[in-house]
Design a protein around this motif. Structure first.
Motif, PDB file in Angstrom:
ATOM      1  N   MET A   1       0.839  -1.189   0.000  1.00 29.12           N
ATOM      2  CA  MET A   1       0.000   0.000   0.000  1.00 29.12           C
ATOM      3  C   MET A   1       0.878   1.244   0.000  1.00 29.12           C
ATOM      4  SD  MET A   1      -2.751   1.236   2.885  1.00 29.12           S
ATOM      5  CE  MET A   1      -3.729  -0.249   2.694  1.00 29.12           C
ATOM      6  N   ASP A   2       0.618   2.154  -0.939  1.00 28.42           N
ATOM      7  CA  ASP A   2       1.376   3.397  -0.994  1.00 28.42           C
ATOM      8  C   ASP A   2       0.945   4.328   0.137  1.00 28.42           C
ATOM      9  OD1 ASP A   2       2.729   2.581  -3.250  1.00 28.42           O
ATOM     10  OD2 ASP A   2       1.284   3.469  -4.629  1.00 28.42           O
ATOM     11  N   LYS A   3       1.947   4.975   0.731  1.00 31.26           N
ATOM     12  CA  LYS A   3       1.672   5.956   1.772  1.00 31.26           C
ATOM     13  C   LYS A   3       1.313   7.298   1.132  1.00 31.26           C
ATOM     14  CE  LYS A   3       2.913   3.674   5.612  1.00 31.26           C
ATOM     15  NZ  LYS A   3       2.084   3.551   6.832  1.00 31.26           N
ATOM     16  N   ARG A  60      -8.684  12.972   1.991  1.00 29.46           N
ATOM     17  CA  ARG A  60      -7.442  12.240   2.232  1.00 29.46           C
ATOM     18  C   ARG A  60      -7.294  11.892   3.706  1.00 29.46           C
ATOM     19  NH1 ARG A  60      -3.523  15.849  -1.746  1.00 29.46           N
ATOM     20  NH2 ARG A  60      -4.428  15.113  -3.696  1.00 29.46           N
ATOM     21  N   ALA A  64      -6.657   8.329   5.483  1.00 31.80           N
ATOM     22  CA  ALA A  64      -5.503   8.147   6.366  1.00 31.80           C
ATOM     23  C   ALA A  64      -5.902   7.707   7.761  1.00 31.80           C
ATOM     24  CB  ALA A  64      -4.701   9.439   6.450  1.00 31.80           C
ATOM     25  N   ASP A  69     -11.779   3.511   2.486  1.00 29.27           N
ATOM     26  CA  ASP A  69     -10.647   3.010   1.709  1.00 29.27           C
ATOM     27  C   ASP A  69     -10.345   3.972   0.564  1.00 29.27           C
ATOM     28  OD1 ASP A  69     -12.490   2.508  -0.357  1.00 29.27           O
ATOM     29  OD2 ASP A  69     -12.606   0.358   0.066  1.00 29.27           O
ATOM     30  N   GLU A  70      -9.426   3.598  -0.282  1.00 31.53           N
ATOM     31  CA  GLU A  70      -9.002   4.516  -1.346  1.00 31.53           C
ATOM     32  C   GLU A  70     -10.054   4.717  -2.415  1.00 31.53           C
ATOM     33  OE1 GLU A  70      -4.518   4.267  -2.245  1.00 31.53           O
ATOM     34  OE2 GLU A  70      -4.978   2.342  -1.290  1.00 31.53           O
ATOM     35  N   ILE A 107      -2.201   3.984   5.595  1.00 32.20           N
ATOM     36  CA  ILE A 107      -1.805   4.805   4.451  1.00 32.20           C
ATOM     37  C   ILE A 107      -1.308   6.179   4.894  1.00 32.20           C
ATOM     38  CG2 ILE A 107      -4.041   5.903   4.005  1.00 32.20           C
ATOM     39  CD1 ILE A 107      -3.580   5.283   1.016  1.00 32.20           C
TER      40      ILE A 107
END
Length: 275
Positions: A1-3, A60, A64, A69-70, A107
């Protein structure tokens, strides 16, 4: 998972009322039975008083802090908030949001917890400049370049998130002094069931389905105890209470000392958190 990157905040601190608005709109307008349906930017603009850059920032933060979720679908914590604390008024909710910002499987920005772990020492005074320098060093070491202005803005945002009453100020970690300076304070321990909820989430994300782990894993750097600012005494007390309630078994007779879980998932602790 990208931060998330260092500019994710768009110069705004976390606002619990704004994130609560995001949760409300997701619940009201997102039909999880329809694949690909996500929250619409124009919808947020029409149904809140939030400005466009602010909306981007709060969306965002909602990701975070483990709320959505994204794809902006409610995560388990977000669904819990809808039922138990839709206004994000509980200190327990603040602790869980802080946890998701900091935890290794979340994230939240990579520098977030390292900054807190290094500088949030009770009794110390810290200032925005030293925090910005640390953030710049962290970002350059892991992600590349960052401007001095962005690092300073990010330091302002991180510090404000823990100092402002409508952000994570209820945790009691920072007391504002003169402009840009703060006194680090000893936060109150999270409740037993907040700790249990976070321990259970951390366990499955980082240790998987194993029934037991070395007891030191709970208090190690970046572990659930350290994220929650709990010393060994507080951790041992909480684990003893979990054992007394039948949710854990702590073995301290012979090394290596062991913690075994007797819960199935964190949902067992939800009602207890918000009682």
């Amino acid at each position: 998972m990208d931060k998330l990157g260092p500019s994710f905040h768009r110069t705004f601190t976390l606002s619990r009322p704004a994130v609560a608005d995001i949760i409300r709109l997701v619940r009201e307008h997102q039909d999880e039975s329809v694949p690909g349906r996500v929250l619409n930017f124009n919808l947020i603009t029409a149904e809140t008083t939030l400005g466009p850059v602010y909306i981007s920032s709060m969306r965002r933060y909602a990701v975070a802090t483990g709320v959505v979720d994204e794809q902006e679908r409610l995560k388990p914590f977000g669904r819990i908030l809808c039922d138990k604390d839709p206004g994000l008024q509980s200190t327990a909710s603040c602790w869980v949001m802080h946890y998701y910002l900091c935890c290794p499987h979340g994230i939240g920005p990579a520098f977030w917890f390292s900054t807190i772990a290094k500088f949030f020492r009770p009794g110390d005074e810290i200032d925005r400049r030293q925090i910005s320098e640390h953030i710049a060093e962290e970002v350059r070491a892991t992600e590349g370049t960052i401007s001095q202005q962005t690092a300073l803005q990010t330091a302002t945002v991180l510090l404000g998130t823990y100092a402002k009453s409508d952000a994570l100020g209820p945790l009691g970690m920072l007391e504002p002094l003169e402009a840009g300076r703060y006194l680090v304070k000893e936060p109150s321990c999270p409740s037993l069931w907040t700790f249990a909820f976070i321990l259970a989430d951390y366990w499955i994300a980082n240790w998987g389905e194993v029934p037991g782990v070395n007891l030191n894993r709970v208090s190690e750097a970046g572990g659930p105890g350290s994220i929650l600012f709990m010393g060994s005494g507080a951790i041992n007390k909480a684990l003893g209470e979990l054992q007394a309630a039948g949710f854990a078994t702590v073995q301290r007779r012979t090394p290596p000392f062991q913690l075994n879980r007797n819960w199935s998932n964190f949902s067992q602790f939800v009602d207890k958190i918000y009682d």
